[in-house]
Design a protein around this motif. Structure first.
Motif, short mmCIF file in Angstrom:
data_model
loop_
_atom_site.label_atom_id
_atom_site.label_comp_id
_atom_site.label_asym_id
_atom_site.label_seq_id
_atom_site.Cartn_x
_atom_site.Cartn_y
_atom_site.Cartn_z
N MET A 457 0.83 -1.21 0.00
CA MET A 457 0.00 0.00 0.00
C MET A 457 0.86 1.25 0.00
N CYS A 458 0.23 2.38 -0.36
CA CYS A 458 0.90 3.68 -0.23
C CYS A 458 0.96 4.04 1.25
N PRO A 459 2.12 4.49 1.74
CA PRO A 459 2.20 4.86 3.16
C PRO A 459 1.40 6.12 3.51
N HIS A 460 0.99 6.89 2.50
CA HIS A 460 0.26 8.13 2.78
C HIS A 460 -1.23 8.07 2.45
N CYS A 461 -1.62 7.02 1.72
CA CYS A 461 -3.01 6.93 1.28
C CYS A 461 -3.53 5.51 1.53
N ASP A 462 -4.84 5.37 1.63
CA ASP A 462 -5.42 4.05 1.78
C ASP A 462 -5.65 3.38 0.44
N VAL A 474 3.84 3.08 -8.07
CA VAL A 474 3.40 4.46 -8.00
C VAL A 474 2.03 4.54 -7.33
N CYS A 475 1.84 5.58 -6.52
CA CYS A 475 0.51 5.85 -5.96
C CYS A 475 -0.21 6.82 -6.89
N HIS A 476 -1.41 6.43 -7.36
CA HIS A 476 -2.13 7.28 -8.30
C HIS A 476 -2.82 8.45 -7.62
N TYR A 477 -2.78 8.47 -6.29
CA TYR A 477 -3.45 9.57 -5.59
C TYR A 477 -2.51 10.68 -5.14
N CYS A 478 -1.26 10.29 -4.75
CA CYS A 478 -0.37 11.34 -4.27
C CYS A 478 0.96 11.36 -5.01
N GLY A 479 1.18 10.38 -5.89
CA GLY A 479 2.41 10.41 -6.67
C GLY A 479 3.59 9.74 -5.99
N TYR A 480 3.37 9.21 -4.78
CA TYR A 480 4.46 8.52 -4.08
C TYR A 480 5.01 7.40 -4.96
N GLU A 481 6.34 7.26 -5.00
CA GLU A 481 6.98 6.22 -5.80
C GLU A 481 7.91 5.38 -4.95
ZN LIG Z 1 -0.31 7.97 -1.95
#
Ligand SMILES: [Zn+2]
Ligand SMILES: Nc1ncnc2c1ncn2[C@@H]1O[C@H](COP(=O)(O)OP(=O)(O)OP(=O)(O)O)[C@@H](O)[C@H]1O
Ligand SMILES: [Zn+2]
Length: 740
Positions: A457-462, A474-481
């Motif tokens: 999972m993304c550490p910043h988003c669910d 890649v996280c499609h919500y915050c851009g975390y890679e």
């Molecule tokens: Zn994210």
């Protein structure tokens, strides 16, 4: 005449000053002042003269008259014929209906007037007669003055050429042009031009005659004196666009103007050219890739009366036409007509309100109308028109549903079923084209462990991270890679792999299955560059490829006559999304996708692959049976109490501190329970949103349902006021969203 008061927004760019201030209107000004005027008023400490915006004129006030100051001067008067006052009235309606500050609403409706630099277009014009020019040409030849020769030769041919063309293509220096101008051979002339995003001139004779069904609809809508709004339910390929164009032509013939809303994704060269061929330069388009200046130019051209027709996505609705006669909303069911930012207005409802203010008509068109629109049409609020036949006489496609569970039992693990493979083989042999449609939402490839089931999972988003090429996630919500791990981060197992199929994988499978076939892929990755999706569509249109593979993007309103097969690879996935509209969206997608097949002379086939083949959304789509779907879906909405059976407003809260957000939201629910209207509403929540955290911000939602929109609006206004005044709401953001 009694005393008149003006309610004024003091500075449109200052969110902190989002309230109106009341001023006295001096008697001499009473007949001159209008809503929309920019005025000068004394404001703040020392009564500094400040610019303000008149948003309301009224004969009563709640303030102490002795303390009120007078309006000093009208700086920019709005000419009532420009309709700016009506746009401001529209902003006020949006503020009240959807919840926002007045400034946010004004900014949505009226683009901020920046000082823009207008481009000048210089033209070179020949001053000599042909005979004089020819003498002169011989002279240049003799003197071997090549540059002058080239320019004069071109001018002799064209009489007038754009400066840029002369300098660029004829390779001339500015000094040559200057010298020749000094000698009286030519002159340069500047014209102020507004940037026009449509470059080519393409107006020709228009020769499609409406068929019987189309003509009935046009006449019906045109002569209807009862309904402001009409819903045109026409099957895919029934020729709705021709109906729109005829209505526009009639509107323009009456010296009135028209706005055509089309979802951004369908705003292709192909679509725009259809309008352009018929209406030529009286059209302008706006789209999201235009700069603020370019967009402003287009609105300016509309205000100046240089154009009669504006085509564009949602925001084109606010084109400042002064004699607006018609608003068309094509693909009325599209979710993109709802704004994602405050004010979260819906273009359909806002168009109807604007039309009311302007005395204009609204036409909503779709092969798969939204439940809201169809419900209101059935209630008699809108006039309902139906077109059941395809305009070019072709039949609706044959649809086959393939049960993918059976396919698995028969040992086929491929994303392409046996039936689809056979159909593709056949069409390839016949040199016909096909489209394969993949429902993206269910297919974003995520990484999971086969030993312990852990999903990365993304550490910043669910949300789960999506696996991309080159071993990145890649996280499609915050851009975390992050780098793709080789072992499970939780249990250390090496059995960690990607789930779900993306368009890339489908492309690989198809290329392997049919090595000879030309394949194009259209998704977020291949359309990133400017005009990327137009290029792919154009290539497919020119039959440079046999197969087009894509996501939602490929189903919208395209007209490819040589496409005879549409394959829908996994029909059910979007049904599982946690949204009461999931069934409706699935039905719409399937029907629209199926509607791309067999639009030309040859008949079409559609193959729907599904793990849930008995679901009513899928069976109804396979029969292209909108009414059957509507009845079933509507009875579910009635039972469960969802729109359009009731009105529903959601209150979205976000905040970094989860406990504080919970308290703040809980308190709003308590307030509503104490209101006298509480018996007329139902409040649900607060609960976590389906994605409970994005970018480290927690997200919670409250739903309010009720039969009376006025009551919901009243409650919203009370809560808005409370939230604005109360300290506890400084660190959370609350947004209102009226579902429709
Ligand atoms: Zn994210
Ligand atoms: N009266 C007509 N005579 C001949 N051809 C027509 C007529 N009306 C429409 N067509 C053609 O039929 C095709 C389909 O029409 P159009 O694109 O307007 O349909 P539509 O209802 O908007 O379809 P969709 O909802 O699937 O986008 C187009 O190629 C159009 O040029
Ligand atoms: Zn594991």
């Amino acid at each position: 005449m009694g005393q008149l008061y003006a309610n004024i927004i003091v500075d449109i760019s200052q969110e902190k000053l989002d309230r109106t201030f009341s001023y006295l209107v001096p008697e001499t000004m009473q007949n001159l002042i209008h809503i929309g005027d920019v005025v000068e008023v004394p404001f703040g400490k020392g009564n500094r003269l400040t610019k303000g915006y008149v948003v309301e004129l009224t004969g009563t006030t709640q303030y102490q008259i002795s303390k009120m100051k007078p309006v000093q001067e009208i700086l920019v008067g709005t000419d009532q014929t420009t309709g700016e006052d009506r746009l401001i009235a529209l902003a006020a309606w949006m503020r009240n209906t959807y919840g926002s500050t007045m400034i946010q609403a004004l900014k949505t409706v009226i683009p901020i007037k920046k000082k823009i630099r207008q481009k000048e277009r210089k033209t070179l014009i020949l001053l000599l007669s042909d005979a004089e020019a020819e003498e002169k040409l011989r002279f240049y030849a003799k003197k071997n003055q090549k540059a002058r020769y080239r320019l004069l030769e071109a001018l002799l041919e064209e009489k007038e050429i754009p400066y840029e063309l002369a300098v660029g293509k004829l390779n001339l220096s500015a000094s040559v042009i200057r010298t020749m101008a000094e000698q009286g051979i030519l002159k340069t002339e500047s014209v102020l031009v507004y940037r026009n995003p449509l470059h080519q001139k393409h107006q020709g004779a228009y020769n499609i005659a409406l068929n019987e069904e189309q003509r009935k609809v046009v006449d019906g809508i045109w002569n209807d004196k009862v309904h402001r709004t009409s819903l045109l339910h026409g099957v895919t390929g029934s020729g709705k666009t021709e109906v729109y164009m005829e209505l526009i032509a009639r509107t323009v013939a009456q010296q009135r103007q028209a706005i055509v809303l089309i979802p951004e994704i369908s705003l292709t060269y192909q679509t725009v050219m259809r309008f352009y061929r018929r209406f030529g330069e009286r059209i302008s388009i706006i789209h999201s890739r235009l700069s603020a200046g370019e967009k402003y130019d287009q609105f300016q051209r509309a205000q100046n009366g240089d154009i009669d027709i504006m085509i564009g996505p949602r925001s084109a609705l606010f084109t400042p036409f002064s004699r607006l006669g018609l608003i068309i909303i094509d693909e009325e069911h599209e979710p993109s007509y709802k704004s994602e930012t405050t004010p979260r207005y819906h273009a359909r409802e806002t168009a109807i309100e604007r039309a009311k203010l302007e005395g204009a008509k609204v036409v909503l068109g779709s092969a798969t109308p939204s439940l809201e629109a169809y419900y209101r049409a059935k209630q008699g609020k809108y006039a309902l028109y139906t077109m059941t036949k395809r305009a070019r006489g072709s039949a609706l496609p044959d649809v086959e549903i393939v049960d993918m569970r059976e396919e698995l039992r028969n040992g086929n693990r491929s994303v392409i079923s046996q039936s689809l493979k056979e159909a593709m083989t056949e069409k390839l042999q016949a040199k016909e084209q096909m489209m394969l449609f993949l429902n993206r939402r269910g297919y974003a490839g995520f990484l999971s462990c086969r030993s312990c089931g852990h999903v990365v999972m993304c550490p910043h988003c669910d949300v789960s991270l999506s696996v991309h090429n080159h071993g990145r996630m890649v996280c499609h919500y915050c851009g975390y890679e992050a780098k793709k791990p080789v072992v499970c981060p939780k249990c250390g197992s090496t059995f960690i792999s990607t789930f779900g199929t993306g368009t890339q994988q489908v492309e690989q499978v198809v290329k392997k299955m049919f090595p000879e076939a030309g394949v194009l892929r259209m998704d977020m990755d291949t359309t990133r560059e400017k005009d990327g999706h137009e290029k792919i569509l154009a290539a497919f249109q020119n039959q440079e490829a046999d197969i087009l593979i894509g996501t939602q993007m490929i189903v919208k309103g395209h007209d490819f006559p040589n496409v005879t097969l549409v394959g829908i690879l996994a029909a059910d996935l979007s049904l599982y999304a946690q949204d009461y509209k999931a069934g409706e969206r699935t039905f719409q997608l399937l029907t629209q996708a199926a509607g791309r097949a067999g639009r030309g002379e040859k008949s079409g086939n559609v193959i729907i692959q599904s793990y849930d083949p008995e679901h009513y959304c899928i069976t109804a789509a396979s029969r292209q049976d909108y009414c059957g779907f509507y009845e079933e879906e509507m009875s579910y909405r009635m039972l469960a109490g969802y729109p359009p059976a009731v009105y529903m407003m959601s209150l979205h809260g976000t905040g970094k501190d989860e406990a504080h957000l919970q308290t703040a939201m809980d308190y709003l629910v308590k307030m509503m329970q104490r209101m006298p209207e509480s018996a007329r509403i139902r409040v649900l929540g607060p609960t976590a949103e389906s994605i409970g955290k994005i970018q480290d911000e927690y997200r919670k939602v409250i739903y309010i349902k009720g039969e009376d929109l006025q009551i919901l609006t009243g409650i919203k206004n009370k809560l808005e006021k409370y939230i604005k005044m109360n300290e506890g709401y400084r660190t959370v953001q609350i947004q209102f969203d009226l579902e429709n």
